[in-house]
Design a protein around this motif. Structure first.
Motif, PDB file in Angstrom:
ATOM      1  N   GLY A   1       0.786  -1.209  -0.029  1.00 27.73           N
ATOM      2  CA  GLY A   1      -0.001  -0.125  -0.041  1.00 27.73           C
ATOM      3  C   GLY A   1       0.966   1.393  -0.116  1.00 27.73           C
ATOM      4  N   SER A   2       0.326   2.414   0.025  1.00 26.11           N
ATOM      5  CA  SER A   2       1.095   3.748  -0.282  1.00 26.11           C
ATOM      6  C   SER A   2       1.300   4.137   1.292  1.00 26.11           C
ATOM      7  N   THR A   3       0.192   3.999   2.096  1.00 23.99           N
ATOM      8  CA  THR A   3       0.697   4.343   3.603  1.00 23.99           C
ATOM      9  C   THR A   3       0.206   3.461   4.714  1.00 23.99           C
ATOM     10  N   ARG A   4       0.449   3.715   5.851  1.00 22.06           N
ATOM     11  CA  ARG A   4      -0.013   2.723   6.937  1.00 22.06           C
ATOM     12  C   ARG A   4      -1.532   2.592   6.786  1.00 22.06           C
ATOM     13  N   LEU A   5      -2.142   3.583   6.836  1.00 22.89           N
ATOM     14  CA  LEU A   5      -3.549   3.698   6.831  1.00 22.89           C
ATOM     15  C   LEU A   5      -4.293   3.045   5.629  1.00 22.89           C
ATOM     16  N   ARG A   6      -3.836   3.075   4.314  1.00 24.01           N
ATOM     17  CA  ARG A   6      -4.231   2.455   3.262  1.00 24.01           C
ATOM     18  C   ARG A   6      -4.007   0.976   3.199  1.00 24.01           C
ATOM     19  N   GLU A   7      -2.832   0.711   4.007  1.00 20.18           N
ATOM     20  CA  GLU A   7      -2.563  -0.708   4.168  1.00 20.18           C
ATOM     21  C   GLU A   7      -3.626  -1.339   5.031  1.00 20.18           C
ATOM     22  N   VAL A   8      -4.358  -0.645   6.177  1.00 21.09           N
ATOM     23  CA  VAL A   8      -4.941  -1.239   6.831  1.00 21.09           C
ATOM     24  C   VAL A   8      -6.315  -1.410   6.526  1.00 21.09           C
ATOM     25  N   VAL A   9      -6.562  -0.565   5.865  1.00 20.54           N
ATOM     26  CA  VAL A   9      -8.172  -0.414   5.420  1.00 20.54           C
ATOM     27  C   VAL A   9      -8.352  -1.191   3.821  1.00 20.54           C
ATOM     28  N   ALA A  10      -7.309  -1.580   3.404  1.00 18.45           N
ATOM     29  CA  ALA A  10      -7.308  -2.107   1.876  1.00 18.45           C
ATOM     30  C   ALA A  10      -8.268  -3.451   2.037  1.00 18.45           C
ATOM     31  N   SER A  11      -8.349  -4.191   3.028  1.00 15.39           N
ATOM     32  CA  SER A  11      -9.217  -5.345   3.254  1.00 15.39           C
ATOM     33  C   SER A  11      -9.163  -5.882   4.531  1.00 15.39           C
ATOM     34  N   GLU A  12     -10.366  -6.592   4.787  1.00 15.70           N
ATOM     35  CA  GLU A  12     -10.553  -7.200   6.003  1.00 15.70           C
ATOM     36  C   GLU A  12      -9.274  -7.882   6.487  1.00 15.70           C
ATOM     37  N   ALA A  13      -8.864  -8.837   5.781  1.00 18.92           N
ATOM     38  CA  ALA A  13      -7.769  -9.877   6.049  1.00 18.92           C
ATOM     39  C   ALA A  13      -6.455  -8.816   6.282  1.00 18.92           C
ATOM     40  N   ALA A  14      -6.313  -7.729   5.575  1.00 18.08           N
ATOM     41  CA  ALA A  14      -5.194  -6.847   5.919  1.00 18.08           C
ATOM     42  C   ALA A  14      -5.199  -6.232   7.253  1.00 18.08           C
ATOM     43  N   PHE A  15      -6.773  -5.793   7.510  1.00 16.18           N
ATOM     44  CA  PHE A  15      -6.746  -5.175   8.766  1.00 16.18           C
ATOM     45  C   PHE A  15      -6.613  -6.116   9.915  1.00 16.18           C
ATOM     46  N   ASP A  16      -6.952  -7.313   9.904  1.00 14.52           N
ATOM     47  CA  ASP A  16      -6.744  -8.242  10.764  1.00 14.52           C
ATOM     48  C   ASP A  16      -5.410  -8.810  10.942  1.00 14.52           C
ATOM     49  N   ARG A  17      -4.557  -8.724  10.076  1.00 11.26           N
ATOM     50  CA  ARG A  17      -3.157  -8.762  10.057  1.00 11.26           C
ATOM     51  C   ARG A  17      -2.392  -7.739  10.627  1.00 11.26           C
ATOM     52  N   GLU A  18      -2.948  -6.578  10.511  1.00 12.34           N
ATOM     53  CA  GLU A  18      -2.270  -5.411  11.136  1.00 12.34           C
ATOM     54  C   GLU A  18      -2.757  -4.793  12.201  1.00 12.34           C
ATOM     55  N   ARG A  19      -3.833  -5.486  12.622  1.00  6.90           N
ATOM     56  CA  ARG A  19      -4.644  -4.807  14.104  1.00  6.90           C
ATOM     57  C   ARG A  19      -3.732  -4.700  15.217  1.00  6.90           C
ATOM     58  N   GLY A  20      -2.772  -5.623  15.487  1.00  6.89           N
ATOM     59  CA  GLY A  20      -2.050  -5.607  16.697  1.00  6.89           C
ATOM     60  C   GLY A  20      -0.771  -4.508  16.538  1.00  6.89           C
ATOM     61  N   ALA A  21      -0.431  -4.434  15.282  1.00  4.74           N
ATOM     62  CA  ALA A  21       0.923  -3.487  15.002  1.00  4.74           C
ATOM     63  C   ALA A  21       0.288  -2.041  15.005  1.00  4.74           C
ATOM     64  N   LEU A  22      -1.075  -1.860  14.595  1.00  2.00           N
ATOM     65  CA  LEU A  22      -1.642  -0.530  14.649  1.00  2.00           C
ATOM     66  C   LEU A  22      -1.892  -0.065  15.898  1.00  2.00           C
ATOM     67  N   GLU A  23      -2.409  -1.022  16.834  1.00  2.26           N
ATOM     68  CA  GLU A  23      -2.631  -0.725  18.228  1.00  2.26           C
ATOM     69  C   GLU A  23      -1.234  -0.211  19.041  1.00  2.26           C
TER      70      GLU A  23
ATOM     71  N   PRO B   1      -9.853  10.443   5.296  1.00  2.00           N
ATOM     72  CA  PRO B   1     -10.395   9.657   4.056  1.00  2.00           C
ATOM     73  C   PRO B   1      -9.253   9.001   3.443  1.00  2.00           C
ATOM     74  N   THR B   2      -9.516   7.724   3.195  1.00  9.21           N
ATOM     75  CA  THR B   2      -8.667   6.840   2.241  1.00  9.21           C
ATOM     76  C   THR B   2      -9.207   6.352   1.138  1.00  9.21           C
ATOM     77  N   GLY B   3      -8.745   5.669   0.309  1.00  4.02           N
ATOM     78  CA  GLY B   3      -9.372   5.204  -1.019  1.00  4.02           C
ATOM     79  C   GLY B   3     -10.542   4.287  -0.618  1.00  4.02           C
ATOM     80  N   ALA B   4     -10.228   3.364   0.467  1.00  5.78           N
ATOM     81  CA  ALA B   4     -11.273   2.425   0.747  1.00  5.78           C
ATOM     82  C   ALA B   4     -12.271   2.745   1.993  1.00  5.78           C
ATOM     83  N   GLY B   5     -12.380   3.962   2.398  1.00  6.00           N
ATOM     84  CA  GLY B   5     -13.125   4.593   3.332  1.00  6.00           C
ATOM     85  C   GLY B   5     -12.421   5.346   4.327  1.00  6.00           C
TER      86      GLY B   5
END
Length: 134
Positions: free
Chosen positions: A61-83, A121-125
């Motif tokens: 992805g282009s930024t940390r937020l775009r990576e997190v909102v790219a998909s549900e799987a990406a969010f699940d994978r990045e949840r702990g690191a984001l927190e 705002p990100t491209g995915a919400g």
């Protein structure tokens, strides 16, 4: 018919006492303190949103937020690191909640609490960051 009149000097003394008491109470009580917590919390929320919106992604992805909102799987994978990342950004006495289209990270906000909010705002919400004092 005679009217009783108050001597002018007694009236002046009464008005002087009222004015002096008013000024004294004004200094003693003072104006109410401004609530400076709201603007500081807004600054914290904006700081978190800015850091995450400009930070390099961990996997893709282009930024940390775009990576997190790219998909549900990406969010699940990045949840702990984001927190963990947001915990490092904020002071220890500030709690947070980040809402994304695929889920949320952080604590539920207590009712009737002063908060600071930032929306990115990100491209995915939209991603909203909400912070409050512990």
């Amino acid at each position: 018919m005679r009217r009783g009149q108050l001597p002018l000097s007694v009236l002046e003394v009464a008005i002087g006492v009222v004015v002096i008491l008013s000024v004294t109470l004004g200094f003693a009580l003072g104006p109410p303190a401004a609530d400076a917590r709201g603007p500081q919390l807004e600054a914290y929320a904006t700081d978190v949103a800015t850091v995450l919106a400009n930070e390099q992604p961990r996997h893709g992805g282009s930024t940390r937020l775009r990576e997190v909102v790219a998909s549900e799987a990406a969010f699940d994978r990045e949840r702990g690191a984001l927190e963990r990342r947001v915990e490092r950004i904020l002071p220890g006495n500030v709690l947070f909640r980040i809402e994304t289209p695929h889920g949320s990270v952080g604590l539920a906000q207590p009712r009737q609490t002063v908060t600071g909010t930032a929306v990115v705002p990100t491209g995915a919400g939209q991603v909203s960051v909400e912070v409050w004092y512990a």
